[in-house]
Design a protein around this motif. Structure first.
Motif, PDB file in Angstrom:
ATOM      1  N   TRP A  70      22.653  19.135  46.180  1.00 13.40           N
ATOM      2  CA  TRP A  70      21.240  19.024  46.547  1.00 13.40           C
ATOM      3  C   TRP A  70      20.482  20.211  45.959  1.00 13.40           C
ATOM      4  CZ3 TRP A  70      19.807  15.913  51.340  1.00 13.40           C
ATOM      5  CH2 TRP A  70      20.722  14.871  51.524  1.00 13.40           C
ATOM      6  N   ARG A  75      18.501  21.000  60.890  1.00  9.63           N
ATOM      7  CA  ARG A  75      17.801  20.017  61.728  1.00  9.63           C
ATOM      8  C   ARG A  75      18.425  19.944  63.123  1.00  9.63           C
ATOM      9  NH1 ARG A  75      18.517  14.508  62.922  1.00  9.63           N
ATOM     10  NH2 ARG A  75      20.509  14.534  61.813  1.00  9.63           N
ATOM     11  N   ASP A  82      32.390  23.832  50.116  1.00 11.62           N
ATOM     12  CA  ASP A  82      32.712  22.417  50.327  1.00 11.62           C
ATOM     13  C   ASP A  82      33.298  22.237  51.732  1.00 11.62           C
ATOM     14  OD1 ASP A  82      33.641  19.830  50.187  1.00 11.62           O
ATOM     15  OD2 ASP A  82      34.822  20.140  48.361  1.00 11.62           O
ATOM     16  N   MET A  83      32.754  21.275  52.469  1.00 13.01           N
ATOM     17  CA  MET A  83      33.225  21.062  53.842  1.00 13.01           C
ATOM     18  C   MET A  83      34.667  20.559  53.896  1.00 13.01           C
ATOM     19  SD  MET A  83      30.986  17.746  54.882  1.00 13.01           S
ATOM     20  CE  MET A  83      30.572  16.463  53.696  1.00 13.01           C
ATOM     21  N   SER A 113      30.877  15.690  45.458  1.00 10.57           N
ATOM     22  CA  SER A 113      29.549  15.496  46.056  1.00 10.57           C
ATOM     23  C   SER A 113      28.428  15.795  45.071  1.00 10.57           C
ATOM     24  CB  SER A 113      29.365  16.455  47.239  1.00 10.57           C
ATOM     25  OG  SER A 113      30.309  16.214  48.229  1.00 10.57           O
ATOM     26  N   VAL A 122      27.069  15.084  60.900  1.00 12.71           N
ATOM     27  CA  VAL A 122      26.141  14.025  61.327  1.00 12.71           C
ATOM     28  C   VAL A 122      25.398  13.390  60.143  1.00 12.71           C
ATOM     29  CG1 VAL A 122      25.894  15.015  63.628  1.00 12.71           C
ATOM     30  CG2 VAL A 122      24.318  15.743  61.799  1.00 12.71           C
ATOM     31  N   MET A 137      19.599  24.434  50.378  1.00 11.26           N
ATOM     32  CA  MET A 137      19.487  23.931  51.753  1.00 11.26           C
ATOM     33  C   MET A 137      19.690  25.089  52.734  1.00 11.26           C
ATOM     34  SD  MET A 137      18.777  20.633  51.708  1.00 11.26           S
ATOM     35  CE  MET A 137      19.353  19.666  53.101  1.00 11.26           C
ATOM     36  N   SER A 159      26.921  12.148  56.700  1.00 11.00           N
ATOM     37  CA  SER A 159      27.232  13.105  55.633  1.00 11.00           C
ATOM     38  C   SER A 159      28.683  13.050  55.175  1.00 11.00           C
ATOM     39  CB  SER A 159      26.850  14.524  56.073  1.00 11.00           C
ATOM     40  OG  SER A 159      25.465  14.557  56.392  1.00 11.00           O
ATOM     41  N   ALA A 200      28.225  20.484  56.641  1.00 10.53           N
ATOM     42  CA  ALA A 200      27.020  19.988  55.954  1.00 10.53           C
ATOM     43  C   ALA A 200      25.789  20.240  56.830  1.00 10.53           C
ATOM     44  CB  ALA A 200      27.167  18.513  55.596  1.00 10.53           C
ATOM     45  N   LEU A 240      31.320  12.984  50.505  1.00 10.45           N
ATOM     46  CA  LEU A 240      32.623  13.202  49.863  1.00 10.45           C
ATOM     47  C   LEU A 240      33.050  11.856  49.310  1.00 10.45           C
ATOM     48  CD1 LEU A 240      34.169  15.356  52.712  1.00 10.45           C
ATOM     49  CD2 LEU A 240      33.434  16.191  50.474  1.00 10.45           C
ATOM     50  N   GLU A 250      28.057  24.535  54.171  1.00  9.71           N
ATOM     51  CA  GLU A 250      27.058  23.738  53.441  1.00  9.71           C
ATOM     52  C   GLU A 250      27.230  23.990  51.944  1.00  9.71           C
ATOM     53  OE1 GLU A 250      24.481  21.399  53.885  1.00  9.71           O
ATOM     54  OE2 GLU A 250      24.289  21.707  51.722  1.00  9.71           O
ATOM     55  N   LEU A 251      27.223  22.914  51.178  1.00 13.44           N
ATOM     56  CA  LEU A 251      27.466  23.017  49.736  1.00 13.44           C
ATOM     57  C   LEU A 251      26.258  23.553  48.961  1.00 13.44           C
ATOM     58  CD1 LEU A 251      29.639  22.292  47.599  1.00 13.44           C
ATOM     59  CD2 LEU A 251      28.606  20.018  47.461  1.00 13.44           C
ATOM     60  N   GLY A 290      22.973  21.596  56.294  1.00 15.55           N
ATOM     61  CA  GLY A 290      21.645  21.318  55.727  1.00 15.55           C
ATOM     62  C   GLY A 290      20.636  22.407  56.082  1.00 15.55           C
ATOM     63  N   GLU A 293      28.939  23.247  62.378  1.00 16.32           N
ATOM     64  CA  GLU A 293      28.401  22.035  61.742  1.00 16.32           C
ATOM     65  C   GLU A 293      28.821  21.999  60.285  1.00 16.32           C
ATOM     66  OE1 GLU A 293      24.243  20.998  62.233  1.00 16.32           O
ATOM     67  OE2 GLU A 293      24.443  19.328  60.805  1.00 16.32           O
ATOM     68  N   TYR A 329      13.003  18.481  52.072  1.00 11.75           N
ATOM     69  CA  TYR A 329      13.913  17.795  52.996  1.00 11.75           C
ATOM     70  C   TYR A 329      13.298  17.557  54.381  1.00 11.75           C
ATOM     71  CZ  TYR A 329      18.092  16.702  55.702  1.00 11.75           C
ATOM     72  OH  TYR A 329      18.997  16.079  56.533  1.00 11.75           O
TER      73      TYR A 329
HETATM   74  C1  LIG Z   1      21.851  14.082  54.917  1.00 13.38           C
HETATM   75  S1  LIG Z   1      21.985  15.823  54.732  1.00 13.38           S
HETATM   76  C2  LIG Z   1      22.363  16.273  56.394  1.00 13.38           C
HETATM   77  C3  LIG Z   1      21.985  17.695  56.713  1.00 13.38           C
HETATM   78  C4  LIG Z   1      22.020  18.015  58.202  1.00 13.38           C
HETATM   79  N1  LIG Z   1      23.362  17.895  58.733  1.00 13.38           N
HETATM   80  C5  LIG Z   1      21.072  17.109  58.969  1.00 13.38           C
HETATM   81  O1  LIG Z   1      21.550  16.353  59.821  1.00 13.38           O
HETATM   82  O2  LIG Z   1      19.878  17.162  58.723  1.00 13.38           O
HETATM   83  C6  LIG Z   1      23.539  15.980  53.885  1.00 13.38           C
HETATM   84  C7  LIG Z   1      23.941  17.419  53.599  1.00 13.38           C
HETATM   85  O3  LIG Z   1      25.288  17.416  53.143  1.00 13.38           O
HETATM   86  C8  LIG Z   1      25.429  18.476  52.221  1.00 13.38           C
HETATM   87  N2  LIG Z   1      26.678  18.267  51.474  1.00 13.38           N
HETATM   88  C9  LIG Z   1      26.923  17.285  50.565  1.00 13.38           C
HETATM   89  N3  LIG Z   1      28.189  17.380  50.143  1.00 13.38           N
HETATM   90  C10 LIG Z   1      28.749  18.420  50.800  1.00 13.38           C
HETATM   91  C11 LIG Z   1      30.051  19.011  50.773  1.00 13.38           C
HETATM   92  N4  LIG Z   1      31.018  18.529  49.996  1.00 13.38           N
HETATM   93  N5  LIG Z   1      30.291  20.077  51.571  1.00 13.38           N
HETATM   94  C12 LIG Z   1      29.314  20.587  52.373  1.00 13.38           C
HETATM   95  N6  LIG Z   1      28.057  20.071  52.424  1.00 13.38           N
HETATM   96  C13 LIG Z   1      27.784  19.001  51.651  1.00 13.38           C
HETATM   97  C14 LIG Z   1      24.154  18.359  51.406  1.00 13.38           C
HETATM   98  O4  LIG Z   1      23.917  19.505  50.626  1.00 13.38           O
HETATM   99  C15 LIG Z   1      23.128  18.139  52.525  1.00 13.38           C
HETATM  100  O5  LIG Z   1      22.671  19.358  53.011  1.00 13.38           O
END
Ligand SMILES: C[S@@+](CC[C@H](N)C(=O)[O-])C[C@H]1O[C@@H](n2cnc3c(N)ncnc32)[C@H](O)[C@@H]1O
Length: 243
Positions: free
Chosen positions: A7, A53, A91-92, A4, A107, A74, A110, A48, A114, A69-70, A50, A46, A15
């Protein structure tokens, strides 16, 4: 090691403002309604999460919510707004939180963060590992926009406005995609940003869910429950662990 994009602090700080349309009540409330209904009396996780939200309004409905959350920046933004939501930075596809949960959800497309099939399969398995018997995994994901690509064309615009031009490029042999964004600012300068993803069809999601021991319970096109058809541009899918 994750595939990934990470961010960074600047992205995290901007954001909520840059995603304001996703915070609009007509977008957020139907999502929170359905997630609260599916969580029932149990806690929710949840992936990812973020800046919270969705997690924050869900917690405000009385559902205990935790997150994975990675991006630490965030998570910092989330905890600035609400400090009592437990989050593990990781990592999720592989990270754990103490459970079990009645609901795990992922959601706003996201899963695509990956960028390998192995990691997406691992993510479904990780979701299943966190679920109690009868628990549900929900994802919201767009349908790959391949029909928008005329033969021989490698890029298609998804938004053309005065202040923003965005287009996608897809590699159809590897299911990799990149969204390119050009933003024109008030002072006339233009900045470029890109995000990378692996696109995936609903059928591949169903197979990943089955590999993780879950069965499809429901698929609709959006949080309002619009029927899913061959023209749908997104899906909200619910898989369930056996009771
Ligand atoms: C589009 S945002 C969505 C955040 C939140 N779920 C929302 O709906 O507003 C995508 C999120 O995925 C996280 N992310 C990306 N790769 C990830 C991973 N491998 N494991 C966990 N989180 C990850 C990013 O850091 C970011 O916070």
């Amino acid at each position: 090691m994750t595939s990934s994009d990470i961010w960074d602090a600047e992205t995290a700080q901007r954001y909520d403002e840059s995603s304001a349309f996703m915070f609009a009540p007509e977008v957020l409330e139907p999502a929170v309604d359905l997630l609260a209904e599916l969580a029932g009396d149990g806690p929710a996780l949840e992936l990812a999460i973020g800046t919270g939200r969705v997690a924050i309004p869900l917690a405000e409905r009385g559902v205990p919510v935790s997150g994975i959350e990675l991006s630490q920046p965030m998570v910092d933004q989330l905890h600035r707004k609400r400090a009592d939501i437990p989050v593990v930075v990781g990592d999720m596809a592989t990270s754990s939180m103490p459970g079990p949960y009645s609901l795990v959800y992922l959601v706003w497309n996201s899963l695509g963060n990956l960028r390998t099939q192995d990691e997406q399969v691992a993510c479904f398995r990780n979701a299943a590992r966190h679920l109690a018997p009868g628990g549900r995994f929900v994802i919201e994901l767009w349908i790959p926009g391949i029909r928008r690509f005329p033969p021989g064309q490698a890029a298609v615009p998804f938004h053309v406005g005065q202040h923003h031009v965005g287009f996608d490029t897809y590699d159809m042999t590897t299911q990799q995609g990149t969204s390119h964004h050009y933003r024109r600012h008030d002072d006339g300068t233009v900045t470029y940003g890109a995000s990378n993803f692996r696109y995936v069809w609903p059928a591949e999601c169903d197979l990943m869910a089955r590999l993780a021991g879950m069965e499809l319970e429901r698929r609709v096109a959006d949080w309002n429950g619009t029927p899913f058809t061959h023209d749908s541009e997104s899906h909200v899918s619910v898989w369930r662990m056996p009771v």
